[in-house]
Motif scaffolding. Sequence first.
Motif, PDB file in Angstrom:
ATOM      1  N   SER A 109       0.798  -1.227   0.000  1.00  0.00           N
ATOM      2  CA  SER A 109       0.000   0.000   0.000  1.00  0.00           C
ATOM      3  C   SER A 109       0.837   1.287   0.000  1.00  0.00           C
ATOM      4  O   SER A 109       0.465   2.238  -0.695  1.00  0.00           O
ATOM      5  CB  SER A 109      -1.004  -0.013   1.150  1.00  0.00           C
ATOM      6  N   PRO A 110       1.975   1.357   0.719  1.00  0.00           N
ATOM      7  CA  PRO A 110       2.780   2.579   0.627  1.00  0.00           C
ATOM      8  C   PRO A 110       3.326   2.813  -0.793  1.00  0.00           C
ATOM      9  O   PRO A 110       3.445   3.949  -1.240  1.00  0.00           O
ATOM     10  CB  PRO A 110       3.927   2.348   1.615  1.00  0.00           C
ATOM     11  N   LEU A 111       3.607   1.710  -1.505  1.00  0.00           N
ATOM     12  CA  LEU A 111       4.077   1.848  -2.884  1.00  0.00           C
ATOM     13  C   LEU A 111       2.983   2.397  -3.799  1.00  0.00           C
ATOM     14  O   LEU A 111       3.271   2.978  -4.836  1.00  0.00           O
ATOM     15  CB  LEU A 111       4.557   0.491  -3.416  1.00  0.00           C
ATOM     16  N   LEU A 112       1.731   2.186  -3.404  1.00  0.00           N
ATOM     17  CA  LEU A 112       0.593   2.693  -4.168  1.00  0.00           C
ATOM     18  C   LEU A 112       0.205   4.108  -3.737  1.00  0.00           C
ATOM     19  O   LEU A 112      -0.757   4.675  -4.256  1.00  0.00           O
ATOM     20  CB  LEU A 112      -0.612   1.756  -4.003  1.00  0.00           C
ATOM     21  N   GLY A 113       0.926   4.632  -2.755  1.00  0.00           N
ATOM     22  CA  GLY A 113       0.660   5.982  -2.273  1.00  0.00           C
ATOM     23  C   GLY A 113      -0.542   6.081  -1.353  1.00  0.00           C
ATOM     24  O   GLY A 113      -1.104   7.166  -1.181  1.00  0.00           O
ATOM     25  N   LEU A 114      -0.937   4.958  -0.750  1.00  0.00           N
ATOM     26  CA  LEU A 114      -2.107   4.962   0.117  1.00  0.00           C
ATOM     27  C   LEU A 114      -1.742   5.383   1.535  1.00  0.00           C
ATOM     28  O   LEU A 114      -0.707   4.981   2.056  1.00  0.00           O
ATOM     29  CB  LEU A 114      -2.740   3.569   0.156  1.00  0.00           C
ATOM     30  N   ASP A 115      -2.617   6.186   2.128  1.00  0.00           N
ATOM     31  CA  ASP A 115      -2.450   6.502   3.543  1.00  0.00           C
ATOM     32  C   ASP A 115      -2.977   5.313   4.347  1.00  0.00           C
ATOM     33  O   ASP A 115      -3.410   4.304   3.783  1.00  0.00           O
ATOM     34  CB  ASP A 115      -3.159   7.810   3.913  1.00  0.00           C
ATOM     35  N   LEU A 116      -2.977   5.450   5.668  1.00  0.00           N
ATOM     36  CA  LEU A 116      -3.380   4.332   6.510  1.00  0.00           C
ATOM     37  C   LEU A 116      -4.844   3.949   6.279  1.00  0.00           C
ATOM     38  O   LEU A 116      -5.181   2.757   6.217  1.00  0.00           O
ATOM     39  CB  LEU A 116      -3.133   4.663   7.986  1.00  0.00           C
ATOM     40  N   GLN A 117      -5.710   4.932   6.117  1.00  0.00           N
ATOM     41  CA  GLN A 117      -7.126   4.638   5.867  1.00  0.00           C
ATOM     42  C   GLN A 117      -7.286   3.895   4.529  1.00  0.00           C
ATOM     43  O   GLN A 117      -8.048   2.935   4.430  1.00  0.00           O
ATOM     44  CB  GLN A 117      -7.936   5.948   5.868  1.00  0.00           C
ATOM     45  N   GLY A 118      -6.558   4.328   3.513  1.00  0.00           N
ATOM     46  CA  GLY A 118      -6.593   3.638   2.222  1.00  0.00           C
ATOM     47  C   GLY A 118      -6.063   2.220   2.332  1.00  0.00           C
ATOM     48  O   GLY A 118      -6.568   1.295   1.679  1.00  0.00           O
ATOM     49  N   THR A 119      -5.052   2.038   3.169  1.00  0.00           N
ATOM     50  CA  THR A 119      -4.490   0.707   3.409  1.00  0.00           C
ATOM     51  C   THR A 119      -5.531  -0.212   4.033  1.00  0.00           C
ATOM     52  O   THR A 119      -5.685  -1.364   3.625  1.00  0.00           O
ATOM     53  CB  THR A 119      -3.252   0.809   4.325  1.00  0.00           C
ATOM     54  N   PHE A 120      -6.260   0.302   5.030  1.00  0.00           N
ATOM     55  CA  PHE A 120      -7.319  -0.499   5.654  1.00  0.00           C
ATOM     56  C   PHE A 120      -8.351  -0.940   4.613  1.00  0.00           C
ATOM     57  O   PHE A 120      -8.747  -2.098   4.576  1.00  0.00           O
ATOM     58  CB  PHE A 120      -8.029   0.294   6.757  1.00  0.00           C
ATOM     59  N   TRP A 121      -8.780  -0.008   3.785  1.00  0.00           N
ATOM     60  CA  TRP A 121      -9.810  -0.338   2.791  1.00  0.00           C
ATOM     61  C   TRP A 121      -9.291  -1.326   1.752  1.00  0.00           C
ATOM     62  O   TRP A 121     -10.021  -2.234   1.329  1.00  0.00           O
ATOM     63  CB  TRP A 121     -10.351   0.930   2.131  1.00  0.00           C
ATOM     64  N   LEU A 122      -8.041  -1.165   1.336  1.00  0.00           N
ATOM     65  CA  LEU A 122      -7.465  -2.113   0.379  1.00  0.00           C
ATOM     66  C   LEU A 122      -7.387  -3.506   0.986  1.00  0.00           C
ATOM     67  O   LEU A 122      -7.797  -4.494   0.357  1.00  0.00           O
ATOM     68  CB  LEU A 122      -6.077  -1.652  -0.077  1.00  0.00           C
ATOM     69  N   ALA A 123      -6.883  -3.602   2.202  1.00  0.00           N
ATOM     70  CA  ALA A 123      -6.776  -4.909   2.863  1.00  0.00           C
ATOM     71  C   ALA A 123      -8.152  -5.533   3.061  1.00  0.00           C
ATOM     72  O   ALA A 123      -8.334  -6.744   2.864  1.00  0.00           O
ATOM     73  CB  ALA A 123      -6.060  -4.765   4.200  1.00  0.00           C
ATOM     74  N   LEU A 124      -9.118  -4.736   3.420  1.00  0.00           N
ATOM     75  CA  LEU A 124     -10.478  -5.225   3.611  1.00  0.00           C
ATOM     76  C   LEU A 124     -11.064  -5.722   2.292  1.00  0.00           C
ATOM     77  O   LEU A 124     -11.674  -6.796   2.234  1.00  0.00           O
ATOM     78  CB  LEU A 124     -11.342  -4.116   4.217  1.00  0.00           C
ATOM     79  N   ALA A 125     -10.866  -4.970   1.224  1.00  0.00           N
ATOM     80  CA  ALA A 125     -11.370  -5.392  -0.090  1.00  0.00           C
ATOM     81  C   ALA A 125     -10.708  -6.694  -0.542  1.00  0.00           C
ATOM     82  O   ALA A 125     -11.381  -7.587  -1.077  1.00  0.00           O
ATOM     83  CB  ALA A 125     -11.122  -4.281  -1.122  1.00  0.00           C
TER      84      ALA A 125
END
Length: 172
Positions: A109-125
């Motif tokens: 997720s950091p490589l995709l430029g996601l913040d922590l909230q974006g990381t949570f949503w990506l992992a959840l998806a």
Amino acid sequence: MSRTEPAVPSAADADHRAQADYTGGVYGSMLAASVVIGTGTLGSFPHLELAVLLLGTGVAFWIAHVHAQLFGARLARQALDRRTVVEVCRAEWPIVKAAVPPTVAVAVSPLLGLDLQGTFWLALAVAVAGQVGWSAAAARHAGASWCLTAITASINLLLGLLIISFKLVLTH
């Protein structure tokens, strides 16, 4: 059969192992999604902490399932030996395997430029997609029609959306 020849698994053993793979995969994916939702505040290294939490929870539940299988149902039917322990560990391993894709999502997720909230949503998806995928694979493996496969995948998607609704309620 000599001691050096490996035991040939029966069709029933192979079928049980395949069933356990799918069941553990669905369960492990739901577990991973639940971990992402239940994660409160993280410390100084949130991505690393979430990844460790995902894998650690998967391993802890794997151990719990192995223990339950070995000392619950199996102990009443047969004596424990090394082969039985290895079989049970292998059969329950998909619980851990299902935690890997969401963990990888957290790691990249950091490589995709996601913040922590974006990381949570990506992992959840990713966890919910795994849950749907495992259930559809199980249905097809069992010989279910495409209609029944779509139904089981839809039910698991609804369960995943229920988990996502918990995330929405807990964060708002």
